[in-house]
Structure formats: C-alpha cells, structure tokens
Design a protein around this motif. Structure first.
Motif, PDB file in Angstrom:
ATOM      1  N   THR A 167     -14.944  49.282 -29.216  1.00 48.16           N
ATOM      2  CA  THR A 167     -16.003  50.273 -28.985  1.00 48.16           C
ATOM      3  C   THR A 167     -16.914  50.333 -30.207  1.00 48.16           C
ATOM      4  OG1 THR A 167     -14.697  52.039 -29.976  1.00 48.16           O
ATOM      5  CG2 THR A 167     -14.437  51.689 -27.604  1.00 48.16           C
ATOM      6  N   PRO A 168     -18.146  50.805 -30.038  1.00 49.02           N
ATOM      7  CA  PRO A 168     -19.047  50.926 -31.205  1.00 49.02           C
ATOM      8  C   PRO A 168     -18.451  51.803 -32.307  1.00 49.02           C
ATOM      9  CG  PRO A 168     -20.278  51.192 -29.169  1.00 49.02           C
ATOM     10  CD  PRO A 168     -18.831  51.125 -28.769  1.00 49.02           C
ATOM     11  N   ARG A 169     -17.728  52.849 -31.923  1.00 47.06           N
ATOM     12  CA  ARG A 169     -17.159  53.728 -32.947  1.00 47.06           C
ATOM     13  C   ARG A 169     -16.080  52.997 -33.764  1.00 47.06           C
ATOM     14  NH1 ARG A 169     -17.803  58.776 -34.424  1.00 47.06           N
ATOM     15  NH2 ARG A 169     -16.121  59.927 -35.404  1.00 47.06           N
ATOM     16  N   LEU A 207     -17.812  50.727 -36.106  1.00 50.39           N
ATOM     17  CA  LEU A 207     -18.330  51.436 -37.284  1.00 50.39           C
ATOM     18  C   LEU A 207     -17.195  51.734 -38.271  1.00 50.39           C
ATOM     19  CD1 LEU A 207     -20.835  52.744 -38.584  1.00 50.39           C
ATOM     20  CD2 LEU A 207     -20.206  54.870 -37.435  1.00 50.39           C
ATOM     21  N   LEU A 264     -25.849  49.835 -35.066  1.00 50.29           N
ATOM     22  CA  LEU A 264     -24.859  50.812 -34.599  1.00 50.29           C
ATOM     23  C   LEU A 264     -25.379  52.245 -34.684  1.00 50.29           C
ATOM     24  CD1 LEU A 264     -21.555  49.392 -36.135  1.00 50.29           C
ATOM     25  CD2 LEU A 264     -22.016  49.733 -33.706  1.00 50.29           C
ATOM     26  N   ALA A 310     -18.698  58.296 -25.472  1.00 51.90           N
ATOM     27  CA  ALA A 310     -18.145  57.843 -26.750  1.00 51.90           C
ATOM     28  C   ALA A 310     -18.161  56.328 -26.864  1.00 51.90           C
ATOM     29  CB  ALA A 310     -16.730  58.362 -26.914  1.00 51.90           C
ATOM     30  N   SER A 311     -18.052  55.652 -25.724  1.00 51.99           N
ATOM     31  CA  SER A 311     -17.981  54.192 -25.786  1.00 51.99           C
ATOM     32  C   SER A 311     -19.352  53.569 -26.051  1.00 51.99           C
ATOM     33  CB  SER A 311     -17.387  53.637 -24.498  1.00 51.99           C
ATOM     34  OG  SER A 311     -18.254  53.964 -23.440  1.00 51.99           O
ATOM     35  N   GLN A 312     -20.442  54.346 -25.823  1.00 55.02           N
ATOM     36  CA  GLN A 312     -21.772  53.774 -26.020  1.00 55.02           C
ATOM     37  C   GLN A 312     -22.330  54.038 -27.414  1.00 55.02           C
ATOM     38  OE1 GLN A 312     -23.467  55.815 -22.710  1.00 55.02           O
ATOM     39  NE2 GLN A 312     -23.580  53.961 -21.464  1.00 55.02           N
ATOM     40  N   SER A 313     -21.843  55.093 -28.052  1.00 57.31           N
ATOM     41  CA  SER A 313     -22.394  55.442 -29.346  1.00 57.31           C
ATOM     42  C   SER A 313     -21.314  55.390 -30.427  1.00 57.31           C
ATOM     43  CB  SER A 313     -22.986  56.853 -29.284  1.00 57.31           C
ATOM     44  OG  SER A 313     -23.449  57.216 -30.544  1.00 57.31           O
ATOM     45  N   ALA A 314     -21.733  54.946 -31.612  1.00 53.32           N
ATOM     46  CA  ALA A 314     -20.769  54.856 -32.702  1.00 53.32           C
ATOM     47  C   ALA A 314     -20.517  56.208 -33.351  1.00 53.32           C
ATOM     48  CB  ALA A 314     -21.272  53.872 -33.746  1.00 53.32           C
ATOM     49  N   VAL A 315     -21.430  57.137 -33.163  1.00 52.60           N
ATOM     50  CA  VAL A 315     -21.295  58.455 -33.792  1.00 52.60           C
ATOM     51  C   VAL A 315     -21.408  59.551 -32.749  1.00 52.60           C
ATOM     52  CG1 VAL A 315     -22.083  57.821 -36.093  1.00 52.60           C
ATOM     53  CG2 VAL A 315     -23.749  58.367 -34.329  1.00 52.60           C
ATOM     54  N   ARG A 316     -20.968  60.749 -33.141  1.00 51.92           N
ATOM     55  CA  ARG A 316     -20.927  61.860 -32.182  1.00 51.92           C
ATOM     56  C   ARG A 316     -22.170  62.728 -32.244  1.00 51.92           C
ATOM     57  NH1 ARG A 316     -15.147  61.654 -32.167  1.00 51.92           N
ATOM     58  NH2 ARG A 316     -14.884  59.831 -30.861  1.00 51.92           N
ATOM     59  N   PHE A 322     -22.888  54.800 -46.514  1.00 50.09           N
ATOM     60  CA  PHE A 322     -23.093  53.352 -46.672  1.00 50.09           C
ATOM     61  C   PHE A 322     -24.045  53.066 -47.830  1.00 50.09           C
ATOM     62  CE2 PHE A 322     -21.584  52.527 -42.211  1.00 50.09           C
ATOM     63  CZ  PHE A 322     -20.590  51.639 -42.571  1.00 50.09           C
TER      64      PHE A 322
END
Lengths: 250, 249
Positions: A95-97, A100, A244, B3-9, B21
């Motif tokens: 998954t993207p998370r 990351l 991301l 949640a599966s489409q985005s890396a952050v909430r 970073f």
C-alpha cells in the motif's frame, strides 16, 4: 461510532511512519562507539602503539585488528544476508502508506550511512594525517590505520551496502533495475578500501616523507568523489516521496 | 479517499512527513558532502591547510581555492538546478570546515598536541558566499564560473588575512629572518618538514614579498574558473537518476 473507535484503535496500534527510536539509537550507537574508539587510541596509541616490534603492540593493536576484521565479515554477512533472506517478494503490491513507511526506514539507513561516512572519510582520515606527521611509521598497521582503514571504512561499507540492499529488496522505486548513482555511492567509497593496498605498497619505501597531498594518495581522492552520488539517490527519493505525498500536500 | 490510495491520513500528516524528510535529506547531503569533500581537500591541498608555516603567500594562495571550488560547484549543479536552493557552495564549505575544525581540535591538538593556532583550517566562506550569490542573481553557470570562480580565488587571501596576519610578521631567530609562522614550524618539526623546505620554503619572493599574494590569487582564480566548469558537469552527472535495467544483457 463503533467503527470510528475501531479505526482509531487500529491507527494507535499501527507502527509509526518513522521509528524515531531506531533513528536515535543508530545515531547514538556510532557516536558512543567511536567516542570509545577515540579514547582507546588516545591512551594506547601513545603507550603501546609507537613500536610495532614491541609485545604490547601485539596485545593492544594487532589483536584489535584481528578481532575487528572477523566481526566485520560476520556483520556484513549477517546484515545483508538477513535483508536478502527476508526480502519482500510482492514488493510491487504494497500500500502507499506501507511504501511511505519503508521510505522512512530507508532514510534511517541513509542517515546512518552519512554518519558513518563522516566518521570514516573525515574524522579518522584527517586524524591519520596528524599521527603520521608526528610518529615515524614502522609498519603498515599503525594504530591510526587499524582504526581508519580496518574499522571506520568497513563500517561505512557495511552501512552503505545494507542501505542499498534495503532499498532494492523492499521499495518499489528500486525495482526498475540497478540505480546507477546508488551503486556509485556505495561502490565508490567501498573502493577506497582496496586502494589501501596501493597506499601501503607506496609507503613500504620506509622512511618516506609524510606528505598528505602526495600523488600516492590520489586514489582515495578519486573514490571519495563518489560520495557525491548520494545526490542522485536524493533526487530519486524526492521524486518517489513527492509522488506519494503530492496530492495531500497540494 | 481510502487508506489504500493515500500514503497519509491528513494534510497535516503529509506536511509533517515532508518536513521530516527535509531534515533527513539535509543531514545525509551534509554528511556525505562533508566526507567526500574533506577526503578530497585534505589529500589535494591538506598540507597547506594543516599548518601555518605552509600557509605562505604563494603556494597556499594558489592551491587551496583551486582544489576547494570542486564540491561547491558540484553541489550547486544539483541543489540550484533541481531545487532552486541557493546554498550549494556555502553548505559544502560549512560541512568541510565543520569536519576540519572538529579534527584540528580533537585530533591535531587532542591526540598529537599541536596548538590550534598552528593548525587551524583556512577560511573558505567568503568565496562560497560569492559563488552562491552570483548563481542566485544570474542563474547562469557561465557567469558563476567566470565571476564567482574568479572571486573564489581572489577572495581567499583577503578572507584569511585577518587570521594569518599576526603570524606573518617578521622575527629574527638565531640570526635568521623569518615569519612567526615559520618559527612555529621550526619548533614543531613534523615528518613532512623536508617536503615543506623543498616545496614551500624556497621562493626568494615568498616570505615577505608584497606582490606575490595578489599574483598568486589571480592565477588561482583563473584556474578556479576552469575547475568550476568541470565540476559543474561532474555534479550534473552525480545527480542523475538513471537505472541500469536488470535485463540489460
């Protein structure tokens, strides 16, 4: 409401994106270890490191050399073997998370690599210069070399290859092939170690005047340039991380 | 957004991740440049940088800027042309000087007992500021090489003059006229002393000659222009993001 509570619980149980404990522990590990090494050479460099034919030289320096070389080979094999053995065989499906999170772990490795490069290429290398300007060498395995060439260089080599191995086995970004600049950033500084052979061969003409800018040392310079290849790794990482985070930062 | 489409909430988490970073990237770039630049500099210009008696008006002024302009040019080639960050030269020089100062204090003094006023590093910051400012204002590699590179060479001696001047005053010792820096070297004989006498301590105009330093600085500036160009392209090459395909065979 129940679902929300469950998702909050899941979030709380989930591993953090950046494991700060690992980052700080890694940083402190090298700092404390090298502080100890600096203390050791400060004491035993003068008291047992001036004459390579003396029995105390064998006790305090040659034994250290033998021990560190064995440990380094074991560590190199164990860390890289573990990273390879536990590689993600479905790395393109994460998954993207999770991706990351792995980038953060990768950057923890890179921070350690940068930190290790500092100690090896800067701290212990220039230190070697002042030792040789002070003490006439009577062996290739001087106290400063036992620390610089055979301890600090292998440590950054182990850290660099582990960082590369982590990226290659766990991050989708690096599945395209072998990242050229990552290879240069890891293999270039690694080549400084084989170049020690040339250096020691040259210094075998004992006593040779200790000029640090002598052409004999230019091999170290050439391979030291390869540290700049970390810029290529940074550029690749920035592109991946931007992808991301982009829509969430817009 | 699942949640599966985005890396952050949330956007806040994205911002926080991005800033984290930034700091990690800065640390890695800083330490990698520090290591690479330092090993390069100490092995191409190091002896002139280590000791005050090597910091003469001819060879030190010539050698140091030529070998020091390398990593700043390469760092600028990445940081300015990719990110419009106008501090490639200054960050490189700060990294180098941090590594040098730690070493001179902890090791030159702390391990082998050379006093710090005998083994302090050269100051490269004025030239680095000029390189960055010229690039930022012009956004031109040619202008930065010609104006900035020349400035890097020319400013080196004036940038160090307030530090080195007290050590360049003449003294008489055992019937010999020399500088205070030479006297320091006389009292701290090193294994490199024969080379010092052969390479540095031989020009008749070297010790007190008033015209030697500016002539050397101009020559250094000219060569620095060429070296800047060369290292700009090295920097571009090191910034590449290419992959070698696994199935290249």
């Amino acid at each position: 409401m129940a679902a929300t509570t469950e998702s909050v619980k899941a979030d709380a149980a989930e591993a953090p994106l950046l494991n700060k404990t690992n980052l700080i522990a890694g940083f402190m590990l090298y700092l404390v270890f090298y502080s100890f090494i600096r203390w050791y050479e400060g004491v035993y460099g003068w008291s047992a490191g001036l004459d390579s034919f003396a029995p105390e030289f064998e006790t305090y320096w040659m034994n250290m050399l033998y021990i560190e070389m064995v440990i380094e080979v074991l560590l190199f094999s164990a860390i890289n073997g573990y990273l390879w053995k536990t590689r993600d065989r479905k790395v393109m499906s994460i998954t993207p998370r999770e991706e990351l999170r792995r980038h953060f772990t990768h950057w923890t490795w890179l921070v350690m690599y940068g930190w290790a490069i500092y100690w090896g290429a800067s701290y212990f290398t220039e230190q070697d210069g002042t030792w040789h300007q002070t003490i006439v060498r009577d062996t290739d395995f001087t106290p400063s070399h036992i620390i610089e060439f055979y301890l600090s260089y292998p440590i950054y080599i182990i850290t660099g290859t582990a960082s590369f191995m982590y990226a290659k086995t766990r991050l989708p970004t690096y599945q395209e092939g072998l990242h050229l600049m990552y290879l240069v950033a890891v293999v270039g500084p690694f080549m400084i170690l084989p170049n020690v052979g040339l250096n020691e061969w040259g210094h075998t003409f004992w006593f040779m005047e200790e000029l640090f800018v002598a052409p004999l040392h230019y091999g170290f310079v050439f391979f030291g340039w390869a540290a700049l290849a970390v810029l290529g790794v940074v550029n690749t990482e920035v592109m991946s991380i931007t992808k991301l985070l982009k829509k969430d930062l817009a | 957004m699942s949640a599966s489409q985005s890396a952050v909430r949330s956007r806040a988490e994205a911002v926080q991740a991005s800033r984290t970073f930034d700091w990690m990237i800065l640390f890695v770039v800083f330490t990698a440049i520090l290591g690479g630049y330092h090993i390069h500099y100490m092995l191409t210009g190091g002896d002139w940088d280590f000791w005050t008696d090597w910091k003469d008006r001819r060879l030190w002024v010539t050698v140091a800027p030529i070998v020091a302009i390398t990593f700043p040019a390469a760092a600028q080639a990445c940081l300015w042309y990719r990110y419009r960050l106008p501090f490639g030269a200054v960050v490189s020089v700060l990294a180098l000087m941090l590594g040098e100062w730690i070493n001179r204090y902890m090791n030159f003094w702390g391990w082998t007992y050379f006093p710090v006023n005998f083994c302090f590093p050269s100051n490269l910051i004025p030239g680095a500021i000029v390189l960055d400012v010229v690039l930022m204002l012009s956004s031109s590699v040619t202008l930065t090489a010609v104006v900035g590179g020349l400035g890097f060479g020319l400013l080196f001696y004036p940038g160090n003059w307030p530090i080195i001047a007290p050590l360049h005053v003449p003294v008489e010792y055992n019937g010999m006229m020399m500088t205070l820096a030479d006297l320091q070297g006389y009292h701290y004989v090193r294994t490199g002393t024969p080379e010092y006498i052969r390479m540095v301590e031989k020009g008749t105009l070297r010790t007190f000659g008033k015209d030697v330093a500016p002539v050397s600085a101009f020559f250094s500036g000219f060569v620095s222009i060429i070296i800047y160009f060369l290292w700009h392209f090295f920097g571009k090459w090191f910034s590449k993001t290419d992959f070698i395909a696994d199935d290249a065979s």
